[in-house]
Structures are given as structure tokens and as C-alpha cells.
Design an enzyme around this catalytic site. Structure first.
Site, PDB file in Angstrom:
ATOM      1  N   LYS A  25      -4.317 -32.687 -59.072  1.00 36.75           N
ATOM      2  CA  LYS A  25      -3.468 -33.097 -60.119  1.00 36.75           C
ATOM      3  C   LYS A  25      -2.870 -31.849 -60.885  1.00 36.75           C
ATOM      4  O   LYS A  25      -2.102 -31.782 -61.571  1.00 36.75           O
ATOM      5  CB  LYS A  25      -4.857 -33.752 -61.248  1.00 36.75           C
ATOM      6  CG  LYS A  25      -5.049 -35.365 -60.573  1.00 36.75           C
ATOM      7  CD  LYS A  25      -3.756 -35.873 -60.259  1.00 36.75           C
ATOM      8  CE  LYS A  25      -4.078 -37.547 -59.877  1.00 36.75           C
ATOM      9  NZ  LYS A  25      -2.997 -38.366 -59.475  1.00 36.75           N
ATOM     10  N   TYR A  63      -9.951 -33.346 -56.832  1.00 34.73           N
ATOM     11  CA  TYR A  63      -8.957 -34.246 -57.750  1.00 34.73           C
ATOM     12  C   TYR A  63      -8.238 -33.337 -58.681  1.00 34.73           C
ATOM     13  O   TYR A  63      -7.167 -33.321 -58.861  1.00 34.73           O
ATOM     14  CB  TYR A  63      -9.759 -35.392 -58.344  1.00 34.73           C
ATOM     15  CG  TYR A  63      -8.861 -36.506 -59.137  1.00 34.73           C
ATOM     16  CD1 TYR A  63      -8.273 -37.327 -58.315  1.00 34.73           C
ATOM     17  CD2 TYR A  63      -9.031 -36.458 -60.493  1.00 34.73           C
ATOM     18  CE1 TYR A  63      -7.816 -38.309 -59.007  1.00 34.73           C
ATOM     19  CE2 TYR A  63      -8.142 -37.337 -61.024  1.00 34.73           C
ATOM     20  CZ  TYR A  63      -7.629 -38.276 -60.614  1.00 34.73           C
ATOM     21  OH  TYR A  63      -6.703 -39.219 -61.207  1.00 34.73           O
TER      22      TYR A  63
HETATM   23  P1  NAD Z   1      -6.054 -47.439 -58.571  1.00 38.98           P
HETATM   24  O1  NAD Z   1      -7.243 -47.080 -57.617  1.00 38.98           O
HETATM   25  O2  NAD Z   1      -6.444 -48.882 -59.253  1.00 38.98           O
HETATM   26  O3  NAD Z   1      -4.514 -47.674 -57.520  1.00 38.98           O
HETATM   27  C1  NAD Z   1      -4.312 -46.688 -56.487  1.00 38.98           C
HETATM   28  C2  NAD Z   1      -3.550 -47.360 -55.466  1.00 38.98           C
HETATM   29  O4  NAD Z   1      -2.866 -46.020 -54.551  1.00 38.98           O
HETATM   30  C3  NAD Z   1      -4.249 -48.223 -54.751  1.00 38.98           C
HETATM   31  O5  NAD Z   1      -3.572 -49.526 -54.675  1.00 38.98           O
HETATM   32  C4  NAD Z   1      -4.581 -47.713 -53.383  1.00 38.98           C
HETATM   33  O6  NAD Z   1      -4.376 -48.560 -52.196  1.00 38.98           O
HETATM   34  C5  NAD Z   1      -3.068 -46.878 -53.412  1.00 38.98           C
HETATM   35  N1  NAD Z   1      -3.214 -45.743 -52.289  1.00 38.98           N
HETATM   36  C6  NAD Z   1      -4.442 -44.783 -52.208  1.00 38.98           C
HETATM   37  N2  NAD Z   1      -4.137 -43.987 -50.959  1.00 38.98           N
HETATM   38  C7  NAD Z   1      -2.966 -44.421 -50.702  1.00 38.98           C
HETATM   39  C8  NAD Z   1      -2.083 -43.967 -49.547  1.00 38.98           C
HETATM   40  N3  NAD Z   1      -2.659 -42.959 -48.692  1.00 38.98           N
HETATM   41  N4  NAD Z   1      -0.933 -44.456 -49.469  1.00 38.98           N
HETATM   42  C9  NAD Z   1      -0.467 -45.459 -50.130  1.00 38.98           C
HETATM   43  N5  NAD Z   1      -1.215 -45.931 -51.218  1.00 38.98           N
HETATM   44  C10 NAD Z   1      -2.329 -45.545 -51.342  1.00 38.98           C
HETATM   45  O7  NAD Z   1      -5.971 -46.279 -59.431  1.00 38.98           O
HETATM   46  P2  NAD Z   1      -5.165 -46.205 -60.692  1.00 38.98           P
HETATM   47  O8  NAD Z   1      -6.099 -46.200 -61.887  1.00 38.98           O
HETATM   48  O9  NAD Z   1      -3.995 -47.344 -60.907  1.00 38.98           O
HETATM   49  O10 NAD Z   1      -4.345 -44.602 -60.436  1.00 38.98           O
HETATM   50  C11 NAD Z   1      -3.073 -44.496 -60.317  1.00 38.98           C
HETATM   51  C12 NAD Z   1      -2.600 -43.081 -60.463  1.00 38.98           C
HETATM   52  O11 NAD Z   1      -2.903 -42.567 -61.685  1.00 38.98           O
HETATM   53  C13 NAD Z   1      -3.420 -42.209 -59.531  1.00 38.98           C
HETATM   54  O12 NAD Z   1      -2.699 -41.060 -58.960  1.00 38.98           O
HETATM   55  C14 NAD Z   1      -4.554 -41.466 -60.058  1.00 38.98           C
HETATM   56  O13 NAD Z   1      -5.111 -40.497 -59.665  1.00 38.98           O
HETATM   57  C15 NAD Z   1      -3.736 -41.526 -61.495  1.00 38.98           C
HETATM   58  N6  NAD Z   1      -4.697 -41.421 -63.059  1.00 38.98           N
HETATM   59  C16 NAD Z   1      -5.553 -42.565 -63.015  1.00 38.98           C
HETATM   60  C17 NAD Z   1      -6.245 -42.295 -64.403  1.00 38.98           C
HETATM   61  C18 NAD Z   1      -7.018 -43.508 -64.721  1.00 38.98           C
HETATM   62  O14 NAD Z   1      -7.961 -43.302 -65.699  1.00 38.98           O
HETATM   63  N7  NAD Z   1      -7.272 -44.650 -64.017  1.00 38.98           N
HETATM   64  C19 NAD Z   1      -6.123 -41.324 -64.962  1.00 38.98           C
HETATM   65  C20 NAD Z   1      -5.313 -40.226 -64.605  1.00 38.98           C
HETATM   66  C21 NAD Z   1      -4.607 -40.213 -63.536  1.00 38.98           C
END
Ligand code: NAD
Length: 252
Positions: free
Chosen positions: A157, A153
């Protein structure tokens, strides 16, 4: 804040940060393609947008599959108009220490974040360069700077940060900006799963994490959506190639 109504695509918009971002962009006046793995799972996000008077469609797509990406972007263009805002938000985690990490865990994470953002951007930039306007926002993470249990990851990123800077250089002449948002702890299903992996309750995980964050709270999906709203606005046209940490405090 002024912005011209356009067509936006948000990947991974069925829930979490993507859903909040799709709702926010619709509130800003944009028509939104709500993309996620399962079209039916996008229904709540679409209903929230249309219920508030906005325009949105649900599109099922695996962003790591080139043929599905091409079809999804074409559908948005046909039904909502040429997309000129793209938020590469879809993401997964497959955490493990390196000695336990499988090739499948490595490939899955790299494919969704990096290959997915590449395929989506390649498909959408055609519309952006034709329109001489574009706003690309990629979701990075504070984990780009290293995080135990996340070699896959954090590599993805960090890779997205380089990807973003190169997009800014290549596409700037066409009126297209590209920026990355690197969130810290955001309350979502992704961080809930991290708490489960660590064997702690989500509430305890949140409370403990909040103490380590200068503003003394964890982030919410709307905190990220607000930054996306600014970066995709007309007036953000001189901000490009940046990585903006939205983490409740500074990053090293
Ligand atoms: P989440 O798991 O709630 O949502 C992610 C969504 O992406 C899900 O609906 C999933 O079905 C979809 N997804 C996964 N693989 C896919 C694919 N191959 N094609 C299409 N859709 C796909 O996660 P989140 O917390 O809302 O995170 C959203 C983004 O933010 C991600 O890129 C994550 O890495 C990043 N992020 C999150 C955090 C955190 O603390 N939550 C921190 C830093 C970065």
C-alpha cells in the site's frame, strides 16, 4: 457535479468497496467493466447497475496475470468503448507477524496489489493517452503507515503511493490524473476476516474501532465510492499525484 459519460474499469468489483464504486460510477453515467477473479461473482454488481438503468459487463480476470489483463481490457474496450477511468481496487490480505510470514504470503499480496495495479494501468493508459483524458485511482490504505501483522500489505500500500505519484508525473501531459485513496476501517469482507483472525466478533470489532475514530463510526464502501466519484469527474482535473486519506479523521 458535472462529468462526461465515459467507460470505467473497476477491479475487485464483485463485492465490498469495488462493488460500491462500480455502482457509483454507473450512477454518474459511466459504462462500467466489473472485473474480479470469477466472472460469475460479478453478477450481482452488474445486475444492480443494469437494474438501475446503467451499462455494465462482468469480466473474470486475475489482475496479477499479464495475458488475462490484456484480454480483459480489450474486452471492455470492444464491448463498452475505450476505458478512460481505472480504479485499481482488487486486493487481498495474508496477515502474519514477520517471523511467521511465508514467501507465498509476501508474494501473493505484492502481486495482487502492486503487480496487478501496474499491469492494469499499463494496459489501460494506452486508451487514456489516445483519448487525451484519463482518471486513475489506486486503493492504498492507512496501513501504508505501518500496521502490526501486515508487513506485506503495508509495503504494497505504501508502494502504491509512490506508483501513483510517478503515474501523475508521467501521464499528466496526456490529460491523465492519478490519485490514491487511503481508506481507514471500512466495513467489508476484508475487515470481517481481520476480526476472525483476531478472534473477536465482527460487531465487537466494529464497535471498538469506531470509538478510536474521530467521527465515531467505521467507514462504509459508499464513503470510498464518493471520493472515487469526485476524483474521476471532469472537474477534478487539477488534482493529481495525491494520497487522500478517507478514514474519519486525520492521519499522522
Ligand atoms: P474485499 O475482500 O471485500 O474485496 C476485494 C475484491 O478483490 C474481492 O472481490 C476479490 O475477489 C478481488 N480480488 C482479489 N484478488 C484479485 C485478483 N488477483 N484479481 C482480481 N480480483 C481480485 O475487500 P475490500 O474491503 O472491498 O477492499 C477493496 C480494496 O480496498 C483493497 O485493495 C483493500 O486493500 C483496500 N482497503 C480496504 C480497507 C478496508 O478496511 N476494508 C481499508 C483500506 C484499504
Amino acid at each position: 457535479m458535472s462529468t462526461t459519460p465515459r467507460t470505467a474499469i473497476v477491479t475487485g468489483a464483485a463485492r465490498g468497496i469495488g462493488a460500491a464504486t462500480a455502482r457509483r460510477l454507473a450512477a454518474d453515467g459511466h459504462a462500467v467493466g466489473v472485473l474480479d477473479l470469477d466472472e460469475a461473482a460479478c453478477a450481482d454488481t452488474v445486475a444492480a447497475i443494469t437494474g438501475a438503468g446503467g451499462r455494465a459487463i462482468a469480466v473474470g480476470v486475475d489482475v496479477s496475470k499479464a495475458d488475462q489483463v490484456a484480454a480483459a481490457v480489450q474486452r471492455v474496450a470492444d464491448e463498452l468503448g475505450a476505458p478512460t477511468i481505472l480504479v485499481n481496487n482488487a486486493g487481498i490480505t495474508r496477515d502474519n507477524l514477520i517471523f511467521r510470514m511465508t514467501e507465498e504470503d509476501w508474494d501473493a499480496v505484492i502481486n495482487v496489489h502492486l503487480r496487478g495495479s501496474f499491469l492494469m494501468t499499463r494496459a489501460v493508459q494506452t486508451h487514456m493517452t489516445a483519448e487525451k483524458f484519463g482518471r486513475i485511482v489506486n486503493l492504498s490504505s492507512t496501513s501504508a503507515q505501518g500496521n502490526r501483522g501486515q508487513v506485506n500489505y503495508s509495503a504494497a500500500k505504501a508502494g502504491l503511493q509512490g506508483f501513483t505519484k510517478t503515474l501523475a508525473i508521467e501521464l499528466g501531459q496526456f490529460g491523465v490524473t492519478a490519485n490514491a485513496i487511503a481508506p481507514g476501517f471500512i466495513q467489508s469482507e476484508m475487515t470481517r476476516a481481520t476480526a476472525e483472525r483476531l478472534g473477536v466478533s465482527f460487531d465487537d470489532f466494529i464497535a471498538h474501532s469506531a470509538k478510536e475514530i474521530p467521527v465515531q463510526r467505521v467507514g462504509q464502501p459508499d464513503d470510498i465510492a464518493a471520493m472515487v466519484s469526485f476524483l474521476t469527474s471532469d472537474e477534478a482535473g487539477f488534482v493529481s499525484g495525491q494520497v487522500i486519506y478517507v478514514a474519519g479523521g486525520p492521519q499522522d
